[in-house]
Design an enzyme around this catalytic site. Structure first.
Site, PDB file in Angstrom:
ATOM      1  N   PRO A   1      22.966  34.108  15.053  1.00 42.19           N
ATOM      2  CA  PRO A   1      24.159  34.764  15.616  1.00 42.19           C
ATOM      3  C   PRO A   1      25.353  34.694  14.684  1.00 42.19           C
ATOM      4  CG  PRO A   1      23.027  33.540  17.326  1.00 42.19           C
ATOM      5  CD  PRO A   1      22.308  33.240  16.029  1.00 42.19           C
ATOM      6  N   CYS A   2      25.973  35.868  14.450  1.00 39.15           N
ATOM      7  CA  CYS A   2      27.035  35.950  13.448  1.00 39.15           C
ATOM      8  C   CYS A   2      28.428  35.711  14.032  1.00 39.15           C
ATOM      9  CB  CYS A   2      27.002  37.323  12.760  1.00 39.15           C
ATOM     10  SG  CYS A   2      27.363  38.712  13.859  1.00 39.15           S
ATOM     11  N   GLN A   3      28.541  35.628  15.371  1.00 39.84           N
ATOM     12  CA  GLN A   3      29.861  35.465  15.968  1.00 39.84           C
ATOM     13  C   GLN A   3      30.624  34.248  15.444  1.00 39.84           C
ATOM     14  OE1 GLN A   3      27.091  36.107  17.602  1.00 39.84           O
ATOM     15  NE2 GLN A   3      27.388  37.674  19.181  1.00 39.84           N
TER      16      GLN A   3
END
Length: 339
Positions: free
Chosen positions: A89-91
């Protein structure tokens, strides 16, 4: 259909024929896996979002499991898993988020490193936002060091999807681990445009529900004035699109993806148009509400970019195979191979 979309429809059909299995962690709706299946690999995916799992299983040859992953998770032992891929996940690292990095509960890198440690694939690959090279570069360095300590050569590079046949400017960091040799795909001179992808639909006012209201137009005008936009941020037929994101697809924001019609009105994109700009084939069906579909599309790796990378990973995989055969023939201890 456009000529370009027909090309994508044929090129990206799964052609599973290789003995190696690709394990896709944080698989989303399968954009990355689709590229690997199109070059011949079977995939196994793991994903938490129900609609994304259903989309994956409706379109790909492999199987995606609706499963929460954690360090120590028992992956299928009977499978010939030689390649691990994924998009943690890049958040935690996105410039649009809080940028908590490793302090963010959504950080998936410990899970990815653990999978590599225990499964010892011949090749692995992860992708993430280019912004991880900014204030979180120290964390990327830590990740790379951990993977190098497992005996891999680790290389990374920021690729822009527009340089590889995708009609969209989209930068992603691609990191590859191997023990042989890897070459990133060569940059292509020709840049695909919005019209090549959606020229057959972009001037249609349908559906009317997506036509911007006068209030929305006023809101956008204020935003563009304050942000000193030289040109309105509409999609232009003779250029690649701006980066497709969940935010500018699903939300009626000042930065929304939109097209200008012949009569001067503007409308938001349909999910099918957004999918084409991401290079999903027209036969690829998405599950869930329109908002859920937009989120799947915006979060995905463009399948065409995945395909170009997968071709290079496939070359590396076969180099790994030949290296191992050479070691066995010469009776060289395996420890010498684990650089």
């Amino acid at each position: 259909m456009t000529e370009y979309s027909q090309y994508i429809d044929g090129l990206l059909k799964p052609k599973v024929q290789e003995p190696a299995v690709v394990l896709d962690l944080f698989a989303g709706c399968g954009g990355l896996s689709l590229g690997f299946e199109a070059v011949g690999f079977r995939t196994i995916g793991f994903e938490m979002v129900d609609e994304a799992v259903d989309t994956y299983n409706r379109n790909l040859k492999g199987k995606c499991y609706n499963q929460f992953l954690e360090v120590g998770f028992n992956y299928p032992e009977e499978e010939n898993i030689d390649i691990i891929i994924g998009g943690p996940p890049c958040q935690p690292f996105s410039r649009f988020g809080n940028q908590k990095g490793m302090e963010d509960a959504r950080d998936g890198f410990p899970i990815f490193i653990d999978a590599v440690r225990r499964l010892q694939p011949k090749v692995f690959l992860f992708e993430n936002v280019a912004n991880i090279l900014g204030r979180h570069k120290w964390y990327l360095d830590l990740i790379v060091q951990e993977l190098q300590n497992l005996g891999y050569i680790v290389e990374y590079k920021v690729l822009n999807a527009v340089d590889y046949g995708v009609p969209q400017r989209r930068e992603r960091l691609i990191c590859v681990g191997h023990r042989a040799s890897f070459h990133f795909p060569a940059i292509e001179r020709e840049k695909r445009t919005v019209a090549e992808a959606i020229g057959d639909t972009m001037l249609s006012p349908e559906p009317e529900s997506k036509i911007l209201t006068s209030r929305q137009d006023e809101y956008i005008a204020v935003y563009e004035k304050k942000s000193h936009c030289v040109n309105p941020r509409d999609l232009y037929p003779d250029r690649p699109a701006r980066t497709i994101t969940c935010r500018n697809l699903a939300g009626a924001t000042s930065d929304m993806q939109r097209v200008r019609l012949a009569d001067g009105r503007r409308r938001r994109l349909t999910y099918r148009e957004a999918a084409r700009l991401q290079t999903f084939p027209d036969w690829f069906e998405f599950s869930g509400t329109e908002t859920k579909q937009f989120y799947q599309i915006g979060n995905a790796v463009p399948p065409l970019l995945a395909y170009k990378i997968a071709q290079q990973v496939k070359n590396t995989y076969y180099l790994e195979q030949k290296s191992e055969e050479y070691i066995l023939q010469r009776n060289i201890p395996n420890s010498l191979f684990a650089i």
